[in-house]
Design a protein around this motif. Structure first.
Motif, PDB file in Angstrom:
ATOM      1  N   GLU A  87       3.363  -5.989   5.312  1.00  0.00           N
ATOM      2  CA  GLU A  87       3.537  -5.571   6.703  1.00  0.00           C
ATOM      3  C   GLU A  87       3.972  -4.116   6.842  1.00  0.00           C
ATOM      4  N   LYS A  88       4.152  -3.418   5.703  1.00  0.00           N
ATOM      5  CA  LYS A  88       4.569  -2.012   5.747  1.00  0.00           C
ATOM      6  C   LYS A  88       3.738  -1.193   4.764  1.00  0.00           C
ATOM      7  N   GLN A 112       5.854 -13.944  14.245  1.00  0.00           N
ATOM      8  CA  GLN A 112       5.936 -12.480  14.367  1.00  0.00           C
ATOM      9  C   GLN A 112       5.665 -11.805  13.019  1.00  0.00           C
ATOM     10  N   HIS A 113       6.243 -12.356  11.972  1.00  0.00           N
ATOM     11  CA  HIS A 113       6.034 -11.812  10.629  1.00  0.00           C
ATOM     12  C   HIS A 113       4.575 -11.955  10.218  1.00  0.00           C
ATOM     13  N   GLU A 116       2.640  -9.294  12.003  1.00  0.00           N
ATOM     14  CA  GLU A 116       2.905  -7.963  11.436  1.00  0.00           C
ATOM     15  C   GLU A 116       2.072  -7.734  10.173  1.00  0.00           C
ATOM     16  N   ASP A 120      -1.139  -5.013   9.996  1.00  0.00           N
ATOM     17  CA  ASP A 120      -1.122  -3.844   9.111  1.00  0.00           C
ATOM     18  C   ASP A 120      -2.301  -3.869   8.146  1.00  0.00           C
TER      19      ASP A 120
END
Length: 204
Positions: A87-88, A112-113, A116, A120
């Motif tokens: 997610e990053k 939500q996770h 995300e 991404d």
């Protein structure tokens, strides 16, 4: 014959192998395995001259995949493999022709996770590129799983997973403005767990 197949494709996910046989990714050159583990799904791409990248939260796994990629340094730098969360991602937008997500999204902590991570990965796919996902679902075992909240369930095999269903996958397909280039397919493993293949293409 069997040895030749194993040498060429390694221990690749059978449904990713299916897409290769169909020629889906013939025009892809840059590949990201998001949650790459030790590289089981990238051996074929490395040997075939693709530019391969990988991220994983485990530093040990990144060490292993760098070792796997070392003989193919002409096409794939060891710097392509990074300890990162899905997610990053640190990659720029629209960098990859194909992103592989195999047995990763079902480790989401909540919806939500999950979103995300999905967003991404989608961000770094070029227009016309592909997302290949394999993830746990409740499809076919809806009455056999037990909710523990936040979209997570206890499966009949006693594992804990974030589970999707077909309606959710179709909703996210629409939200991403994506195209399903294969029907959603699910393998029911003796009513103990279900694994779903979700294959998307990004619009131009």
């Amino acid at each position: 014959m069997k040895e030749n197949l194993r040498e060429q494709f390694g221990n690749i996910d059978i449904y990713l192998f299916d897409q290769l046989l169909k020629g889906t990714y013939d025009d892809c050159r840059t590949i990201l395995d998001a949650g790459c583990g030790q590289g089981r799904n990238v051996e074929y791409f490395l040997r075939s001259g693709y530019e391969v990248y990988g991220v994983d939260s485990s530093a040990g796994n990144i060490v292993k995949i760098k070792q796997l990629a070392a003989p193919y340094a002409d096409n794939t730098s060891s710097e392509n493999f990074r300890v990162e969360l899905v997610e990053k991602l640190s990659f720029e937008d629209e960098k990859f022709d194909l992103v592989i997500s195999s047995a990763v999204l079902h480790f989401a902590n909540n919806i939500q996770h999950f979103e995300e991570m999905l967003n991404d990965m989608w961000r770094v796919i070029r227009p016309g590129g592909y997302l290949f996902c394999r993830l746990a679902s409740d499809i076919g075992i809806e009455n056999l799983v037990r909710s523990i909240g936040n979209g997570k369930y206890i499966l009949p095999d006693e594992s804990e997973r974030f589970l999707v269903n077909q309606e959710m996958l179709l909703r996210f397909t629409t939200k991403l403005a994506a195209t399903l280039h294969e029907p959603i397919k699910t393998t029911n493993v003796q009513n103990m767990r279900s694994m779903t293949t979700w294959c998307l293409r990004k619009s131009y």
